[in-house]
Design a protein around this motif. Sequence first.
Motif, PDB file in Angstrom:
ATOM      1  N   VAL A 576       0.834  -1.211   0.000  1.00 39.40           N
ATOM      2  CA  VAL A 576       0.000   0.000   0.000  1.00 39.40           C
ATOM      3  C   VAL A 576       0.866   1.258   0.000  1.00 39.40           C
ATOM      4  N   GLU A 577       1.973   1.208   0.699  1.00 41.65           N
ATOM      5  CA  GLU A 577       2.798   2.407   0.837  1.00 41.65           C
ATOM      6  C   GLU A 577       3.573   2.722  -0.441  1.00 41.65           C
ATOM      7  N   ARG A 589      -5.225   6.102   6.691  1.00 39.53           N
ATOM      8  CA  ARG A 589      -4.858   5.427   7.922  1.00 39.53           C
ATOM      9  C   ARG A 589      -3.985   4.234   7.579  1.00 39.53           C
ATOM     10  N   PRO A 590      -3.231   3.699   8.562  1.00 41.73           N
ATOM     11  CA  PRO A 590      -2.383   2.544   8.279  1.00 41.73           C
ATOM     12  C   PRO A 590      -3.192   1.403   7.674  1.00 41.73           C
ATOM     13  N   TYR A 609      -6.820  -4.462   4.524  1.00 39.11           N
ATOM     14  CA  TYR A 609      -7.402  -4.326   5.854  1.00 39.11           C
ATOM     15  C   TYR A 609      -6.653  -3.281   6.663  1.00 39.11           C
ATOM     16  N   THR A 610      -7.374  -2.731   7.605  1.00 39.28           N
ATOM     17  CA  THR A 610      -6.824  -1.946   8.702  1.00 39.28           C
ATOM     18  C   THR A 610      -7.002  -2.793   9.955  1.00 39.28           C
ATOM     19  N   PRO A 611      -6.510  -2.367  11.101  1.00 38.89           N
ATOM     20  CA  PRO A 611      -6.760  -3.170  12.304  1.00 38.89           C
ATOM     21  C   PRO A 611      -8.242  -3.360  12.619  1.00 38.89           C
ATOM     22  N   ILE A 762       1.602   9.192   4.209  1.00 38.77           N
ATOM     23  CA  ILE A 762       1.050   9.217   5.556  1.00 38.77           C
ATOM     24  C   ILE A 762       2.142   8.757   6.503  1.00 38.77           C
ATOM     25  N   ASP A 763       2.241   9.417   7.620  1.00 38.00           N
ATOM     26  CA  ASP A 763       3.314   9.167   8.578  1.00 38.00           C
ATOM     27  C   ASP A 763       2.902   8.016   9.485  1.00 38.00           C
ATOM     28  N   VAL A 764       3.230   6.793   9.066  1.00 43.10           N
ATOM     29  CA  VAL A 764       2.921   5.623   9.868  1.00 43.10           C
ATOM     30  C   VAL A 764       4.160   4.763   9.953  1.00 43.10           C
TER      31      VAL A 764
END
Length: 785
Positions: A576-577, A589-590, A609-611, A762-764
Motif C-alpha cells: 500500500v505504501e 490510515r495505516p 485491511y486496517t486493524p 502518511i506518517d505511519v
Amino acid sequence: MSESDAPRPSHPAPEGGWEPRDPTLPARTPPPRRPRRSRPRRVLRALVGLLLLGTLLLVGALVAGYLLVEIPPANAAAVAQSNVYLYRDGSPLARDGEVNRENVRLDRVPLPVRQAVLAAEDRDFHTSRAVDPKAMLRAAWNTVTGKGRQSGSTITQQYVKNYYLGQEQTLTRKAKEFFIAIRLGREKSKEEILQGYLNTSYFGRNAYGVQAAARAYYGKDVEDLDTAEGAYLASLLKAPSAYDVTTHPENHAKAVARWDYVLDGMVTEGWLTPADRAAARFPVPQTARPATGLSGQRGYLVQAVEQYLTDRGIVDEKTLAGGGFRITTTLEPAKQDALVQAVEDRVASRLDPASAPADRYVRVGAAAVDPATGEVLAMYGGVDYTRQYVNNATRRDYQVGSTFKPFVFTAAVQSGAQTQYGEPITPHTLYDGTNRRPVEGWNGGPYDPANEDDESYGEIPVGTATDLSVNAVYAQMAVDVGPGHVRRTAVALGLPGSTPDLTASPSIALGPATASVLDMATAYATLAAHGRHGAYTLVERITRDGHELTPPDAPARQAVSREAADTTTSILRSVVETGTGTAAQTAGRPAAGKTGTAEDDKAAWFAGYTPELATVVALMGQDPESGRQMPLYGALGLPRINGGGAPAEIWGQFTREALASTPPQDFDLRLMPGTEEPPPMPDGLEEGEGAEGARDGGDPEGAGRSAGFAEPPLTGEAGPDATVSRSPRPPRTDDARTDDPRTDDPRTDDPRTGSRIDVPRIDVPRIDDLRTDPGADDPRPGTRQ
C-alpha cells in the motif's frame, strides 16, 4: 371286580396286620415318570410367546393409530408469511414477498412432465402402496451407516408432509405422516394425490407448485413445457437452490447429472424412447426475475442471509421459504451506504457502454468483515438485484489472482520453510525474479510462469517481490513451502476446502482458485486478527412466532501463529505504501493489502485491511447476454484494468468513510525472529554472493517458529527439519539485476493511466529497508500486479 382290585379302605390296618398279597397276582408297576422339559425349549416357548404378544401389540397400535389419527386440515405454511430482514440497529432492510403459488388441475400438466416427476421421486407410485416400509427401513439404515440422510418417503408421504404437517424431523411427525398417508391412500385417488403433490412442492426461486416453477424458470405456463424442461423442474425437487444453474453456475455439472438421471429413469420405465432421450438437450432456464421489492442491494443481501442460514442448517430452505421469520443481520446501514456510494463514485458513474463496449461487462462485488468478530458489516452484490441476479460478493467462479500470494508467504513463515539453498524465508530473502524461470525442486511437470508484462527482476527480496507481485518468485516459494501446505494454510485462514481450482501445485501461488469475495474477506480478516480465525456471520438474531432460534456456536481458533500473520501484514503494508496498491492510501490510515488480476484480465482485485476492518473489492467481466466471462480491456476508458486501479480506489474511499468516526489505529505487530531488519553482510562479500551463510538471518533453526506460542503451528511439506532438494546457486552474471527495479522518485504511476502523479504520504510506522535500494519507493512504470 375281584376283591384284590377293590379299592382299599382308608382306615388303619386291622390288628394283626394285613393279610399277605396273593402271590399268583401280577405285580403292580408304577406309572412312568414324565420327563422334565429342557431349558432351551422353555426359552424358545417364552420367545415365541413374546413375539406373538409383540405382534398383537403392534397390530393393535397400527389399528389404533389408523383409527385415532385423522386427516387434518392444511397446515398454516400452505399460506406462507413474509420474512422480515433488519439491519443491526433494527431498521428495516427488506421484506420478501409472499410465497409464489398457483394451483393447477392435473390435466393441465403434460403427461411427460408428470412422468419426469415420478422418475425423479417415486417410479412405483401408481403400483405401490401409500407407504413403503422397506424403503423407510432402508433409508433409516443408510442414514445410520453414514451413507447420507434419506427420507424413504413415497410421493404420498411427501405430499402429507408438505400440505398437512411440517418439515421438522421428529418421530412424532413421522408417525403422523405414516398413518395420514395410509388413510389418504384409501380415501383419495392416485391422481388427486399427485395433483396435490405437484401443487405443493417447492422448486426454488420462491416458487411453490409446478405452475409457478414453469413461470419462474421458463416464463411459460405448465402446459407448454416440453419433456426436457419438465425433467429439469423434476430434478430441482431434490435440491432447489443447488441445481439452479443461473444462481449457482459452479453447480452446472451436478444439475446436468441430475437431469440425466431423470431422463434415464423415464427410459427405464418405458416413458421415453431411447431416440428421444438421445435427442434431448439440457434446457438452460432463464435468468431469475425476483420481486421488485428486493431491488437494489436488498435482494443480494437477502440472498446472502438465506444462504448463510440454510448452509449452516439453522433453517432448512423450505421452512425459510414458508416465511414468518424476523431476521436481524450484522449489516450496518452506514457502512452499507458508504460501500454503495464508493462503487457509484469510482465505477458506476464512469461507465459509458455507448463509447466503451467493454463497460457492458463490468460487474462489482465487495464485502467488509470485522476482524475481531467475523461479522459481515457491508456487502455489494451488483448494480441491482432485479437486473443482475447473481451475487458478485458470494459467487465462486472468478480467479482471485495475486491476492492469494500472501497465503503463500504466511505458510512459509508459519512452517519455517527454507529456499532451495537452505535459507529461511523472510521478507529479506533473495529470490530469482527472472521472467519464465522454471521452478526448482518440483517433481511434477515443468512450470515456468511469466511475470506481469514479461518483466525480469533478477535477484529480488521477497518484500519487494510482494510489492511488485513477481510471479516467478512466488511460484518458487510455493514449491519451497510445499503446495499442499500452502493449500492447508489458505483453508485454515478462511477459504472453503471445496474452493474450485484450489489445487496443490506450484501454480496455486498465482491464484487460479475461484474463491468468492466474501471468502477472501474472511481470510484477510484472519490476518488482520493476528491469525485468529472465526467463521463469518451474517445473522445476529432470528425469531419466529416469538421463539428464538440459536445459531450453532463456532468459536474462533488460532489458524496460524500471531507472528506468521503479523509478518505477512508487515510486507502487505509496503504494497500500500510503495507497491501496486498505493491508490488505497486514500483511506488515510495505516493499511495493508494486495492487488490481483485474473487470467486474461477477466477480474481485478484489491484485498486489504486496517486493524478494524477487512474489505475485498473485485471487478469482474461478464457478458450480460451469454453469461461468459470477458476480459476488461478498455473498460472505464482505460487500456487495462488492474487491482491497483478502481478496486483499490473503492477500497480506499469506503474504508475512509466507514471508519470516519474512529481515530486511525496503528497495527500492533509481533514479527517472527530474523524478519525485523535485513541480515548484515559479511565483510568482503556483496549481497547475493558467497555460500549459504552469507545471508544468515540470525537463528535459522528458530526461524518461522513462534516463541511462547500457546498452540502448535501448522507443519508443511518443507520446514527447518525437512529434506528438500538443493540446486546449485546460479553464478552471478554481469547483467544480473541486483538493484531494486525502481527509482528514487517521489511520484508513482497512476494505476489507471500509467502517468506520473504525486502520492500523498502518511506518517505511519513501517518496516524499513525491505528493498536492496532503501531509497526506492516508486514502482516501475507500467508494472501491474
